[in-house]
Design an enzyme around this catalytic site. Structure first.
Site, PDB file in Angstrom:
ATOM      1  N   PHE A 120       0.794  -1.222   0.000  1.00  0.00           N
ATOM      2  CA  PHE A 120       0.000   0.000   0.000  1.00  0.00           C
ATOM      3  C   PHE A 120       0.831   1.279   0.000  1.00  0.00           C
ATOM      4  CE2 PHE A 120      -2.300  -3.305   2.419  1.00  0.00           C
ATOM      5  CZ  PHE A 120      -3.362  -3.495   1.555  1.00  0.00           C
ATOM      6  N   THR A 150       2.017  -7.112   4.252  1.00  0.00           N
ATOM      7  CA  THR A 150       1.238  -6.449   5.300  1.00  0.00           C
ATOM      8  C   THR A 150      -0.156  -6.135   4.761  1.00  0.00           C
ATOM      9  OG1 THR A 150       2.155  -4.298   4.670  1.00  0.00           O
ATOM     10  CG2 THR A 150       3.276  -5.494   6.409  1.00  0.00           C
ATOM     11  N   ASP A 177       9.433   4.154   5.120  1.00  0.00           N
ATOM     12  CA  ASP A 177       9.943   4.076   6.492  1.00  0.00           C
ATOM     13  C   ASP A 177       8.930   3.510   7.478  1.00  0.00           C
ATOM     14  OD1 ASP A 177      12.542   5.262   6.020  1.00  0.00           O
ATOM     15  OD2 ASP A 177      11.471   7.132   5.657  1.00  0.00           O
ATOM     16  N   GLY A 178       7.648   3.473   7.079  1.00  0.00           N
ATOM     17  CA  GLY A 178       6.604   3.093   8.022  1.00  0.00           C
ATOM     18  C   GLY A 178       6.735   1.694   8.581  1.00  0.00           C
ATOM     19  N   THR A 208       6.974   6.265   0.042  1.00  0.00           N
ATOM     20  CA  THR A 208       6.984   7.687  -0.293  1.00  0.00           C
ATOM     21  C   THR A 208       8.244   8.369   0.208  1.00  0.00           C
ATOM     22  OG1 THR A 208       4.566   7.745  -0.155  1.00  0.00           O
ATOM     23  CG2 THR A 208       5.728   9.857  -0.065  1.00  0.00           C
ATOM     24  N   GLY A 209       8.608   8.117   1.472  1.00  0.00           N
ATOM     25  CA  GLY A 209       9.705   8.868   2.073  1.00  0.00           C
ATOM     26  C   GLY A 209      11.072   8.253   1.844  1.00  0.00           C
ATOM     27  N   ASP A 268       3.159  17.378   6.252  1.00  0.00           N
ATOM     28  CA  ASP A 268       3.278  15.920   6.138  1.00  0.00           C
ATOM     29  C   ASP A 268       1.929  15.236   6.293  1.00  0.00           C
ATOM     30  OD1 ASP A 268       4.393  13.410   5.909  1.00  0.00           O
ATOM     31  OD2 ASP A 268       5.131  13.332   7.959  1.00  0.00           O
TER      32      ASP A 268
END
Length: 480
Positions: A120, A150, A177-178, A208-209, A268
């Site tokens: 996702f 996940t 990073d999540g 994204t990051g 953010d």
């Protein structure tokens, strides 16, 4: 210097011609062909693995590219190139394979990995990146994979908190990073965290990051792409990483990236409403927020690192300490055993603030060099404070983040701290409106009338403190 001891040497056929292959004790593989210059590979750096194909041995190697393609396209700093030869006998083939396997095993590379793939995150391309770029390299290196997709937010955290991870040599996150943050928090909540948290954690950029893997790869001049990240994991090098404990009463969140409040947090989190724009949503919403600039009342307190004692004003502060718990064995990690009880060493900066940013690593995202002086394991956090600033100057500052030159602005205070406390306040001129506190890209706290304030957050919009445990985590990393 005396030549290295030869481990194994054999006459072989290379492309049907007589040649020789040699492996030395310092890990150099040499191919000698008649009339051709010798070819050399460093096993530690260049060889992924090998496979026997009938009477042939195929050595699977990588070579550095002069130019690569960044994350999101298939390519990177390395390309695959095989070397194939034919020993003259079955005994010679078996002997060479045994010696090469023995040397590869001596390097301490991972043999079995738990891999989380987040379908996702970012452009929702993690599965494609894993199947096309990551999995083939791991297979070439003969690494066994236990792949878990996940299904929802905090799924990875739930899994690592309860599953048997002792059979793995590391955990890999194919995501932004999540998932990394989820894995860190899940492992640290286990009763056996002291054992399981020694497992190296790897990150392959697919979100994204991608701030953590960008920080790791950029430090050695590598691109932030799946190719370079995967090969770094295969090689098995590791490095330590500081872990910050964000506390509010007995509630804790373990951070490895950043904490933000004010402009940066608002951009953010609130820009999520423009997620359909991709990464451009950040720039688009940043302009909106600068035009309609907010300032927040509040106070930051910090224990300065050596050399930064002149920042702020003297103040008195004592870190919150958890009350003693009788059944500590049932608890996970409780934060660092801090010794910062010195009331006279703390400093404070009073608001109003445009933005407060606390960083653990240099890059916040692939294009944001937020804290250029940040180190992975120095026991300090980098604090970036922005107070009153003209809008044109602020717009210029935001464009400078990609190069890290924003910290040179006279409007920015940039320092290192041993410990930190935040007392967030209301929006200037609107006492009933409060802000958002963002930790590692997720909402830690939502104040009154803030974006989606009806949603429950881990902490309340109130005083919190941050302490650092030097080098607590271990990451798969390029060799430095």
């Amino acid at each position: 210097m005396a030549p290295a001891e030869v481990i194994v040497v054999d006459l072989v056929l290379i492309d049907g011609e007589l040649g020789m292959v040699k492996l030395t004790a310092d890990g150099v593989l040499e191919a000698i062909e008649y009339g051709e210059p010798s070819r050399y590979w460093t096993v530690k750096k260049d060889v992924l693995g090998f496979v026997v194909e009938g009477k042939y041995i195929r050595i699977k190697t990588v070579v550095e590219r002069e130019e690569g393609i960044c994350c999101g396209e298939f390519g990177g700093d390395y390309s695959r190139k095989d070397f194939v030869f034919e020993p003259f006998s079955e005994d010679a083939k078996n002997r060479f394979c045994f010696k090469l396997r023995q040397y590869l095993d001596s390097l301490g590379r991972p043999k079995r990995l738990l891999v989380f793939v987040n379908p996702f995150g970012g452009k929702k391309s993690a599965i494609k990146i894993f199947e096309k770029e990551v999995k083939p390299l791991f297979e070439d290196a003969d690494i066994q994979l236990d792949v878990q997709e996940t299904k929802y937010q905090l799924h990875a955290k739930e899994m690592v908190r309860s599953m048997d991870v002792s059979k793995y040599d590391g955990i890999v996150c194919v995501s932004g990073d999540g998932v990394l943050v989820e894995v860190v928090n899940g492992l640290l909540q286990r009763a056996d965290w002291k054992i399981v948290f020694k497992l190296p954690i790897g990150v392959i950029p697919a979100g994204t990051g991608n701030g953590m893997i960008k920080s790791l790869l950029d430090a050695v001049g590598l691109q932030c792409c799946a190719n370079s990240a995967t090969i770094s994991i295969i090689r098995g090098h590791t490095r330590s990483l500081d872990v910050a404990t964000i506390s509010q009463g007995n509630t804790k969140f373990f951070s490895v990236l950043m904490l933000a409040w004010g402009l940066v947090a608002d951009i953010d989190i609130e820009s999520e409403k423009f997620r359909w724009m991709g990464s451009a949503r950040m720039d688009f919403y940043a302009i909106q927020r600068i035009i309609c600039l907010r300032q927040y009342n509040g106070r930051v307190l910090f224990l300065p690192a050596p050399g930064f004692e002149s920042y702020g004003q003297p103040t008195s502060y004592r870190l919150y300490k958890d009350p003693p718990v009788s059944n500590n064995k049932a608890l996970g990690y409780q934060g660092p055993d801090t010794k910062f009880e010195y009331l006279d060493e703390w400093r404070e900066i009073k608001g109003p603030f445009v933005s407060v940013w606390l960083h653990n690593v240099p890059w916040g995202a692939e294009n944001n060099l937020v804290a250029p002086a940040a180190k992975f394991s120095d026991g300090f956090l980098d604090l970036i404070v922005l107070k009153k600033c003209p809008k044109l100057a602020l717009l210029s500052l935001m464009t400078q983040i990609s190069e890290g030159t924003h910290v040179q602005s006279p409007y920015v205070a940039y320092l290192k701290v041993k410990a930190f406390a935040l007392e967030p306040g209301a929006l200037v001129g609107e006492p009933d409106t409060e802000g958002i506190i963002d930790a590692d890209g997720e909402v830690l706290a939502r104040g009154r009338r803030s974006y989606k304030c009806e949603q429950i957050a881990l902490m309340s919009y109130d005083k919190l403190q941050v302490t650092v445990d030097q080098g607590l985590a271990t990451l798969f990393s390029p060799e430095y």
